[in-house]
Design a protein around this motif. Sequence first.
Motif, PDB file in Angstrom:
ATOM      1  N   VAL A 253      97.035 -19.305  26.034  1.00  0.00           N
ATOM      2  CA  VAL A 253      96.775 -18.579  27.281  1.00  0.00           C
ATOM      3  C   VAL A 253      95.329 -18.103  27.289  1.00  0.00           C
ATOM      4  N   THR A 254      94.642 -18.347  28.389  1.00  0.00           N
ATOM      5  CA  THR A 254      93.315 -17.779  28.592  1.00  0.00           C
ATOM      6  C   THR A 254      93.115 -17.572  30.084  1.00  0.00           C
ATOM      7  N   ALA A 300     100.240  -8.865  30.943  1.00  0.00           N
ATOM      8  CA  ALA A 300     100.987 -10.112  30.768  1.00  0.00           C
ATOM      9  C   ALA A 300     100.400 -10.949  29.634  1.00  0.00           C
ATOM     10  N   MET A 301      99.067 -10.974  29.516  1.00  0.00           N
ATOM     11  CA  MET A 301      98.441 -11.738  28.431  1.00  0.00           C
ATOM     12  C   MET A 301      98.783 -11.130  27.074  1.00  0.00           C
ATOM     13  N   VAL A 302      98.808  -9.805  27.003  1.00  0.00           N
ATOM     14  CA  VAL A 302      99.199  -9.139  25.756  1.00  0.00           C
ATOM     15  C   VAL A 302     100.641  -9.498  25.400  1.00  0.00           C
ATOM     16  N   GLU A 303     101.524  -9.476  26.393  1.00  0.00           N
ATOM     17  CA  GLU A 303     102.932  -9.795  26.141  1.00  0.00           C
ATOM     18  C   GLU A 303     103.106 -11.257  25.739  1.00  0.00           C
ATOM     19  N   ALA A 309     102.106 -16.890  21.806  1.00  0.00           N
ATOM     20  CA  ALA A 309     101.027 -17.743  22.309  1.00  0.00           C
ATOM     21  C   ALA A 309      99.701 -17.415  21.632  1.00  0.00           C
ATOM     22  N   VAL A 310      98.830 -18.412  21.532  1.00  0.00           N
ATOM     23  CA  VAL A 310      97.438 -18.197  21.144  1.00  0.00           C
ATOM     24  C   VAL A 310      96.709 -17.736  22.399  1.00  0.00           C
ATOM     25  N   VAL A 311      96.205 -16.517  22.388  1.00  0.00           N
ATOM     26  CA  VAL A 311      95.593 -15.924  23.579  1.00  0.00           C
ATOM     27  C   VAL A 311      94.149 -15.548  23.268  1.00  0.00           C
ATOM     28  N   PHE A 312      93.239 -15.854  24.193  1.00  0.00           N
ATOM     29  CA  PHE A 312      91.853 -15.431  24.016  1.00  0.00           C
ATOM     30  C   PHE A 312      91.197 -15.177  25.363  1.00  0.00           C
ATOM     31  N   ASP A 313      90.237 -14.275  25.355  1.00  0.00           N
ATOM     32  CA  ASP A 313      89.417 -13.934  26.517  1.00  0.00           C
ATOM     33  C   ASP A 313      88.321 -14.986  26.626  1.00  0.00           C
ATOM     34  N   TYR A 314      88.113 -15.543  27.846  1.00  0.00           N
ATOM     35  CA  TYR A 314      87.097 -16.576  27.986  1.00  0.00           C
ATOM     36  C   TYR A 314      85.781 -16.045  28.556  1.00  0.00           C
ATOM     37  N   GLY A 315      85.407 -14.843  28.139  1.00  0.00           N
ATOM     38  CA  GLY A 315      84.052 -14.378  28.386  1.00  0.00           C
ATOM     39  C   GLY A 315      83.777 -13.789  29.746  1.00  0.00           C
ATOM     40  N   ASN A 316      84.812 -13.324  30.456  1.00  0.00           N
ATOM     41  CA  ASN A 316      84.593 -12.753  31.786  1.00  0.00           C
ATOM     42  C   ASN A 316      84.820 -11.244  31.822  1.00  0.00           C
ATOM     43  N   ASN A 317      84.834 -10.617  30.649  1.00  0.00           N
ATOM     44  CA  ASN A 317      84.988  -9.161  30.528  1.00  0.00           C
ATOM     45  C   ASN A 317      86.363  -8.678  30.976  1.00  0.00           C
ATOM     46  N   LEU A 318      87.349  -9.551  30.958  1.00  0.00           N
ATOM     47  CA  LEU A 318      88.689  -9.191  31.412  1.00  0.00           C
ATOM     48  C   LEU A 318      89.305  -8.091  30.555  1.00  0.00           C
ATOM     49  N   GLY A 326      93.870   0.877  32.044  1.00  0.00           N
ATOM     50  CA  GLY A 326      94.918   1.597  31.329  1.00  0.00           C
ATOM     51  C   GLY A 326      95.643   0.832  30.250  1.00  0.00           C
ATOM     52  N   ILE A 327      95.214  -0.390  29.935  1.00  0.00           N
ATOM     53  CA  ILE A 327      95.857  -1.170  28.875  1.00  0.00           C
ATOM     54  C   ILE A 327      95.173  -0.827  27.551  1.00  0.00           C
ATOM     55  N   GLU A 328      95.800   0.020  26.757  1.00  0.00           N
ATOM     56  CA  GLU A 328      95.171   0.511  25.529  1.00  0.00           C
ATOM     57  C   GLU A 328      94.942  -0.589  24.499  1.00  0.00           C
ATOM     58  N   ASP A 329      95.822  -1.594  24.481  1.00  0.00           N
ATOM     59  CA  ASP A 329      95.683  -2.674  23.497  1.00  0.00           C
ATOM     60  C   ASP A 329      95.092  -3.938  24.122  1.00  0.00           C
ATOM     61  N   ALA A 330      94.238  -3.763  25.126  1.00  0.00           N
ATOM     62  CA  ALA A 330      93.643  -4.913  25.814  1.00  0.00           C
ATOM     63  C   ALA A 330      92.828  -5.791  24.871  1.00  0.00           C
ATOM     64  N   PHE A 331      92.279  -5.196  23.806  1.00  0.00           N
ATOM     65  CA  PHE A 331      91.446  -5.959  22.881  1.00  0.00           C
ATOM     66  C   PHE A 331      92.244  -6.486  21.683  1.00  0.00           C
ATOM     67  N   CYS A 332      93.558  -6.579  21.837  1.00  0.00           N
ATOM     68  CA  CYS A 332      94.364  -7.116  20.735  1.00  0.00           C
ATOM     69  C   CYS A 332      94.207  -8.628  20.611  1.00  0.00           C
ATOM     70  N   PHE A 333      93.677  -9.276  21.652  1.00  0.00           N
ATOM     71  CA  PHE A 333      93.379 -10.708  21.529  1.00  0.00           C
ATOM     72  C   PHE A 333      91.861 -10.892  21.559  1.00  0.00           C
ATOM     73  N   PRO A 334      91.351 -11.910  20.873  1.00  0.00           N
ATOM     74  CA  PRO A 334      89.902 -12.048  20.679  1.00  0.00           C
ATOM     75  C   PRO A 334      89.191 -12.700  21.853  1.00  0.00           C
ATOM     76  N   GLY A 335      87.859 -12.661  21.799  1.00  0.00           N
ATOM     77  CA  GLY A 335      87.034 -13.414  22.729  1.00  0.00           C
ATOM     78  C   GLY A 335      86.777 -14.805  22.177  1.00  0.00           C
ATOM     79  N   PHE A 336      86.504 -15.747  23.059  1.00  0.00           N
ATOM     80  CA  PHE A 336      86.366 -17.142  22.637  1.00  0.00           C
ATOM     81  C   PHE A 336      85.160 -17.368  21.732  1.00  0.00           C
ATOM     82  N   ALA A 337      84.048 -16.680  22.004  1.00  0.00           N
ATOM     83  CA  ALA A 337      82.820 -16.976  21.264  1.00  0.00           C
ATOM     84  C   ALA A 337      82.935 -16.578  19.803  1.00  0.00           C
TER      85      ALA A 337
END
Length: 547
Positions: A253-254, A300-303, A309-318, A326-337
């Motif tokens: 998921v990204t 939803a991405m955290v869940e 799933a393998v989940v990563f942020d694709y560099g758009n500051n999401l 308000g998502i406290e664990d928003a950074f539980c998945f890494p950034g792509f770079a």
Amino acid sequence: MEIIKSPTGKEITCKSWQQEGLLRLLLNCLDPDIAKAPEELVAYGGRGKVARDIESLKAIVNALMNLENDETLLIQSGKPVGVFRTFEYAPRVIMAGALLVPHWSNWEYFHKLEERGLTAFGQSTAGSWAYIGTQGILQGTWETFGQVAKRHFGGTLKGKMVLTSGLGEMGSAQPLAITANGGVAIVADVDRAIVKKRLISSMIDIMADSLGEALEMAGEYIAKGEPVSIGLCGNAADVYGYFVSHKITTDVVTDQTPAHDLESYIPSGLSPREAHLLAEEEPERYEKMVMETIRRHVRAMVELKNMGAVVFDYGNNLREQGRKAGIEDAFCFPGFASEYIRPLFCEGRGPFRWVALSGDPEDIYKTDEVILSLFKGDTRLHDWLNFVERRFMFHGLPARVCWLNYKERSVFGKIINEMVTSGKLKAPIAITRDHMDAAAVASPFRETEAMKDGSDAIADWPVLNALLNCSSGATLVGIYQGGGVGIGYSIHSGVTVIADGTEQAQKRLDHVLKADPALGVIRYADAGYETAREIIKDPDFPAKVVS
């Protein structure tokens, strides 16, 4: 506004190819075949503009056409402000874009200045006139999904489902990159017209009428072990939320929605047109709806990550937007770079690109043959060129992207210039790169996230990079803010050299194409990365490292 396209052919309207090359790149950014909204001077990335306004664009064009070979044009956030007598080896254009004093460096203050006509947001390659459409990000996306496959799935995405969103100018690279690595992609975009456009241009294979149909088709292709990309009109928060609520598992998921720019992110329940009207009439309500949608999107991405799933942020500051929502664990998945691309940066390898100013695709195909001949042992590079020649049609001026390292760039640049001199190429070549390069960017939520020494937010490197490229003789150099992640979150530099076949151009190329990526190796060596530290010990490394 009249349709803008770059001139082609051998005849020039400027006083040399150095100026003419930049003029053609500028106008190419507004070619309707690749630009998001050329009538608004927006090339890509939400609102990435090539010039501040129509008057500024006309003034830039006029200045380039009259610029002498020993003069330099200065551009301040998309507006020309002066021509200075310098010398022939100096850059013809120097830029600064969207820069603010740090205390005031945020979207709210930027918008106030923008409304007064004092600045403009150039994203990255829009502001530096190096935008070439989807191919500009395609190899980086291809490399990223290749690394995902290598890290998690034995080297291939065959039989794997990738859920993502965003089919804009950058996001449209995703379906091609996923299928090239063998995967099955479901790609949501809130704009039905954009999904249809990507279908017509073969960026996606199929357009589904519903999420249910998309899932059914994805299952069929997974069972057959065949790649396919399925476009779907839908809001990312709704689509991802459906996967969670119905306990539908996916492998990867990204996302590539324009979350970095809240005015371009569409809230759930609204069409793009409805969102635009609401943003104008009730901006506070619009922003609340955006943040609520982002909250659901990131949750939803955290869940989905928790579901395996393998989940990563694709560099758009999401993730940062999700944290604010308000998502406290928003950074539980890494950034792509930091997760997948950093080893390439340590080698001084990055998104090197070149553009055929003749407008003739044959010039690019001839340079492809040079790459294949020069780097015979690089199977990944050969795979990339075979793929892109087979699947990608040129739009605007023909161009190519290859992730070359600090040695390969200068060798290739020398050969290209010689091909122009000999007449093997019909016209000069513009050599440039994305801003996502080793020394060219400081972006703590993207390229420089989780640096080994904690230097994520150190912005000296892209500034030094721009200064070094000026002193090395680049044709165009610029320093900018906010590309990819938004105002306040990144500083980055751009560079272009026109290979016009002259001895002077060869000197420019030799200096810039060594110095620009070599500084990237030094940056990562300084941060403690062993690969980079070993490279700078090479007697042939093009810089004396002082430390």
